[in-house]
Design an enzyme around this catalytic site. Structure first.
Site, PDB file in Angstrom:
ATOM      1  N   ARG A 231      20.007  12.234  49.521  1.00 45.21           N
ATOM      2  CA  ARG A 231      19.385  11.645  50.700  1.00 45.21           C
ATOM      3  C   ARG A 231      19.973   9.993  51.058  1.00 45.21           C
ATOM      4  O   ARG A 231      19.584   9.229  51.837  1.00 45.21           O
ATOM      5  CB  ARG A 231      18.260  11.668  50.786  1.00 45.21           C
ATOM      6  CG  ARG A 231      16.992  12.808  51.166  1.00 45.21           C
ATOM      7  CD  ARG A 231      16.781  12.887  52.062  1.00 45.21           C
ATOM      8  NE  ARG A 231      16.614  11.073  53.510  1.00 45.21           N
ATOM      9  CZ  ARG A 231      15.255  10.886  53.553  1.00 45.21           C
ATOM     10  NH1 ARG A 231      14.258  11.592  52.844  1.00 45.21           N
ATOM     11  NH2 ARG A 231      14.717   9.861  54.185  1.00 45.21           N
ATOM     12  N   LYS A 232      20.453  10.219  49.886  1.00 40.39           N
ATOM     13  CA  LYS A 232      21.706   8.373  49.140  1.00 40.39           C
ATOM     14  C   LYS A 232      22.506   8.108  50.468  1.00 40.39           C
ATOM     15  O   LYS A 232      23.284   9.165  50.802  1.00 40.39           O
ATOM     16  CB  LYS A 232      20.998   7.946  48.388  1.00 40.39           C
ATOM     17  CG  LYS A 232      19.855   7.849  47.473  1.00 40.39           C
ATOM     18  CD  LYS A 232      19.065   7.123  48.029  1.00 40.39           C
ATOM     19  CE  LYS A 232      17.872   7.271  47.434  1.00 40.39           C
ATOM     20  NZ  LYS A 232      16.477   8.509  47.377  1.00 40.39           N
ATOM     21  N   ILE A 233      22.680   6.555  50.633  1.00 47.29           N
ATOM     22  CA  ILE A 233      23.998   6.679  51.712  1.00 47.29           C
ATOM     23  C   ILE A 233      25.655   6.977  50.608  1.00 47.29           C
ATOM     24  O   ILE A 233      26.328   7.112  51.429  1.00 47.29           O
ATOM     25  CB  ILE A 233      23.648   4.851  51.566  1.00 47.29           C
ATOM     26  CG1 ILE A 233      25.218   4.777  53.067  1.00 47.29           C
ATOM     27  CG2 ILE A 233      24.949   4.447  50.575  1.00 47.29           C
ATOM     28  CD1 ILE A 233      25.049   3.539  53.815  1.00 47.29           C
TER      29      ILE A 233
END
Length: 376
Positions: A178-180
């Protein structure tokens, strides 16, 4: 379906993974070390220590500071539950505080009001990529109370004076998908303290006096290390480190692209009087891990969940920003919290709306999201 988040990967990741597979060394090794050096340089800190997740990183950071039974750590309630769970895993007590309604970040005044003689640290969570007001916390904390940045969402973000990860005593990042940027699972602890970094390296490897990747490349590798402290197995693999290196090279471009589309969302959705969009900080840099808006309860009471249901029907994924820890069953039952105890965290957990924002979306996808909100 337009997904809420999707990682951006390509030939660079595949090439570096092939190097690791061809080397025959798959556990923590040269690629993890290179990832650590590059991550530290990018975030302006002296040291970075890779771990299996942000959750284990938070746990390790607390252990490295000697926090344990009888100690208290102040944690905002509006955060992913791992922030508070890490405190409990040390045997310490999480003291939940409220947040700023506009940003979702820890409210320094409320946090400082909860400091006691047992307070050992404050966990400053950088919600959705926006750095918390660490300077305001530091100015009001007694000597000896440390600040740990829960920078799970904040890779590449910056406060007014320096990047995330260097604002407190330690910073802890997540590489969940979910992180960049992602390594599948994984995390990173950053610090300017050589002593803390040395202790973290030891703790993540069972407490061994010599890390495995060093012992196997020294004379007499068959001589086992000494174990003088109790540690954990929180090592990152070189497969993850290879992916992390390629992902880190993409980081600034991904943030710039997301910032452009976040600005587009704000312009395009401005006519919707019931939606409050997140803003860029006056100083520093937003990391834009997520675009989390707030459904105004005065205009559309209790509507966030209904809106998410409607978006799902239209093939558009959305989420609540996060939950309020004090409203989760374990914390309610163990500590006796009621929803109204931390009203801003309660409200944001019910009113926040995360919209799709990632590097695999097209202009048509963004317009489709906006058009669906128009119709709703």
């Amino acid at each position: 379906m337009i997904q809420i988040a999707q990682p951006v990967v390509g030939d660079e990741e595949i090439g570096l993974l092939r190097e690791v597979l061809d080397s025959g060394w798959l556990t923590q090794g040269a690629k993890v070390a290179a990832f650590e050096r590059a991550f530290a340089a990018r975030h302006g800190v002296a040291h970075a220590v890779a771990v299996t997740s942000c959750t284990t990183g938070l746990h390790l950071a607390l252990v490295a500071l000697g926090i344990g039974p009888g100690d208290e750590v102040i944690v905002p309630s509006y955060t992913w539950i791992a922030s508070a769970n890490a405190v409990l895993h040390c045997g310490a007590t999480p003291v939940l505080c409220d947040v700023d309604l506009a940003t979702g970040n820890i409210d320094p005044a409320d946090a400082l009001a909860r400091v006691t003689s047992r307070t050992r640290a404050v966990m400053a969570v950088h919600m959705f990529g926006l750095c918390a007001e660490v300077a305001a916390l530091r100015a009001g904390l007694p000597a000896g109370v440390e600040i740990i940045e829960d920078a799970a969402c904040a890779a590449g973000a910056a406060g007014p004076d320096r990047p995330a990860g260097g604002l407190g005593r330690m910073g802890v990042f997540s590489f969940h998908p979910r992180k960049i940027i992602t390594t599948g699972e994984g995390g990173m602890i950053t610090t300017d303290s050589a002593a803390l970094a040395e202790r973290l390296v030891c703790l993540r490897n069972h407490g061994a006096s010599v890390p495995e990747e060093q012992r196997h490349h020294r004379p007499r590798p068959h001589v086992l290390p000494a174990f003088e402290i109790l540690g954990y197995n929180y090592r990152m693999t070189d497969l993850q480190g290879a992916v992390g290196l390629a992902q880190l090279a993409r980081l600034d471009g991904l943030i710039e692209e997301r910032a452009r589309w976040a600005a587009w969302y704000r312009r395009r959705l401005a006519p919707l009087g019931w939606l409050r969009c997140p803003e860029e900080p006056a100083a520093g840099r937003h990391g834009w891990q997520s675009f989390v808006a707030r459904v105004d309860p005065a205009v559309a009471p209790a509507a966030a969940l209904v809106i998410m249901d409607r978006l799902e029907e239209k093939g558009i994924a959305s989420r609540a920003g996060t939950h309020a820890v004090h409203m989760q069953g374990y914390y309610r039952d163990r500590f006796g919290y009621a929803p109204d105890d931390l009203p801003r965290s309660r409200d944001l957990s019910r009113q926040s709306l995360a919209l799709p924002l990632h590097g695999r979306m097209t202009a048509e996808d963004f317009e489709r999201v906006a058009a669906a909100l128009d119709e709703i």
